[in-house]
Write a protein that holds these residues in place. Sequence first.
Motif, short mmCIF file in Angstrom:
data_model
loop_
_atom_site.label_atom_id
_atom_site.label_comp_id
_atom_site.label_asym_id
_atom_site.label_seq_id
_atom_site.Cartn_x
_atom_site.Cartn_y
_atom_site.Cartn_z
N CYS A 57 -43.52 22.15 -38.54
CA CYS A 57 -43.27 20.79 -38.03
C CYS A 57 -44.54 20.24 -37.39
O CYS A 57 -45.35 20.99 -36.84
CB CYS A 57 -42.22 20.82 -36.93
N GLU A 82 -43.53 22.18 -46.85
CA GLU A 82 -42.40 21.31 -46.57
C GLU A 82 -42.13 21.23 -45.07
O GLU A 82 -42.28 22.21 -44.34
CB GLU A 82 -41.15 21.85 -47.29
N LEU A 83 -41.73 20.05 -44.64
CA LEU A 83 -41.29 19.90 -43.26
C LEU A 83 -40.10 20.82 -43.05
O LEU A 83 -39.13 20.77 -43.82
CB LEU A 83 -40.89 18.45 -42.99
N SER A 85 -37.76 20.72 -41.04
CA SER A 85 -36.49 20.03 -40.78
C SER A 85 -35.82 19.55 -42.06
O SER A 85 -34.62 19.26 -42.07
CB SER A 85 -36.74 18.84 -39.86
N GLU A 86 -36.57 19.47 -43.16
CA GLU A 86 -36.01 19.01 -44.43
C GLU A 86 -35.62 20.18 -45.33
O GLU A 86 -34.77 20.06 -46.22
CB GLU A 86 -37.05 18.17 -45.19
N PHE A 87 -36.26 21.31 -45.11
CA PHE A 87 -36.27 22.41 -46.08
C PHE A 87 -34.89 22.87 -46.51
O PHE A 87 -34.52 22.79 -47.68
CB PHE A 87 -37.07 23.56 -45.46
N ARG A 88 -34.07 23.32 -45.57
CA ARG A 88 -32.84 23.99 -46.00
C ARG A 88 -31.78 23.02 -46.48
O ARG A 88 -30.80 23.42 -47.11
CB ARG A 88 -32.30 24.89 -44.91
N TYR A 89 -31.96 21.74 -46.20
CA TYR A 89 -30.96 20.76 -46.63
C TYR A 89 -31.15 20.34 -48.07
O TYR A 89 -30.42 19.53 -48.60
CB TYR A 89 -31.00 19.54 -45.70
N ARG A 90 -32.14 20.93 -48.72
CA ARG A 90 -32.52 20.55 -50.07
C ARG A 90 -32.08 21.60 -51.08
O ARG A 90 -32.32 21.45 -52.27
CB ARG A 90 -34.04 20.39 -50.07
N ASP A 111 -36.17 23.87 -35.84
CA ASP A 111 -36.23 23.48 -37.26
C ASP A 111 -36.91 24.57 -38.10
O ASP A 111 -36.46 24.90 -39.20
CB ASP A 111 -37.02 22.17 -37.42
N ALA A 115 -35.27 27.10 -40.95
CA ALA A 115 -35.85 27.16 -42.30
C ALA A 115 -36.14 28.60 -42.69
O ALA A 115 -35.85 29.03 -43.82
CB ALA A 115 -37.14 26.33 -42.35
N GLU A 369 -32.33 21.25 -33.09
CA GLU A 369 -32.58 20.76 -34.45
C GLU A 369 -32.54 19.24 -34.50
O GLU A 369 -31.79 18.61 -33.76
CB GLU A 369 -31.51 21.31 -35.39
#
Length: 369
Positions: A57, A82-83, A85-90, A111, A115, A369
């Motif tokens: 981050c 990858e950020l 905070s975005e990683f696992r939601y993808r 975050d 991840a 988070e």
Amino acid sequence: EKCGYASFMLKEIAEQPKAVADTLLGRIDGSGTLSLDEVRIPPGVLREVDKVVVVACGTAFHAGLIAKYAIEHWTRIPCEVELASEFRYRDPILDQQTLVVAISQSGETMDTLMALRHAREQGARVLAICNTNGSTIPRESDAVLYTHAGPEVAVASTKAFLTQLVACYLVALYLGQVRGTKYGDEIGDVVRDLSGISGAVERVLGTMDPVRQLARSLAHKNTVLFLGRHVGHPVALEGALKLKELAYMHAEGFAAGELKHGPIALIEEDLPVVVVVPSPRGRSVLHDKIVSNIQEIRARGARTIVIAEEGDEAVVPYADHLVRIPATPTLLQPLVATVPLQVFACELATARGNEVDQPRNLAKSVTVE
Ligand code: F6R
């Protein structure tokens, strides 16, 4: 304690040559070979890695963006950044052959922790790059490479960032060494260049008075833009982040090649634009393109603040303010190019009456988070 400095941030900026040297200490031997036995992932496993994913981050993410250039160049392993905070939601694609590198100064960033947990659940190996002994992120990782920046007290990350870069280079070179990539010779050279980099950071710190003066003269501005290419692009992003968090100004970093695709419309009379210029020796094509960018924005009235290598004469006619940095190999340039941007943000924030160690709304470690 602040040891006579006006802020922890100034002290930590000044400590960077030592932080960089300490992070290299004991990890490179006299013959230019890396010994990273502390990274307890067996060489056999590292040879099987077919993808590297860096998660982090903020400032640590910017270190990750720079790591990608080094990892892909020296190892030829594809690397994504990858950020966290975005990683696992993808629903990212990970398996046992994926090496996830989690970068965190505090080792407590939620975050980043989430991840890496997600990555391990999918079977990936996780290597942490961390500045805090025994913190949660290294404890939950398969391996850790500690940065030796010492405690960082100011909320804005400075010396931790430089040591994160050093650790990223070490990981990239080590992967290259273990895997015996065709850049073998180059690796020996880079290892030698890395050994001299602490002195180069020291030299930059010795030339910062004009940068401070410039920063004070811009304290009334609303916006500053930052441009860079190649590894200079993440440096531009980092310069903009520092200015946002400390000076509470609108600051944005762009890849210089994107100017013509939109951002050039922002250029107006007397708008300060900081440009990080790549070495004219390494990727000279990029150097020449960025010199054209400087010409273009200056023709539209921008006040150009140019960060360029010593001896780079091509930029001189177009620089309203010229900040010199020592010549370094292209991939290592962020270690010296970031320093003036830290000093710039710190001084500008101080001139605006802001408390640089404790910027509003921010915390040193973000454990939610
Ligand atoms: C910026 C800054 C933050 C941190 C980010 C990650 O100056 O300090 O952007 O870099 O919150 O923190 P760590 O590295 O502790 O995971």
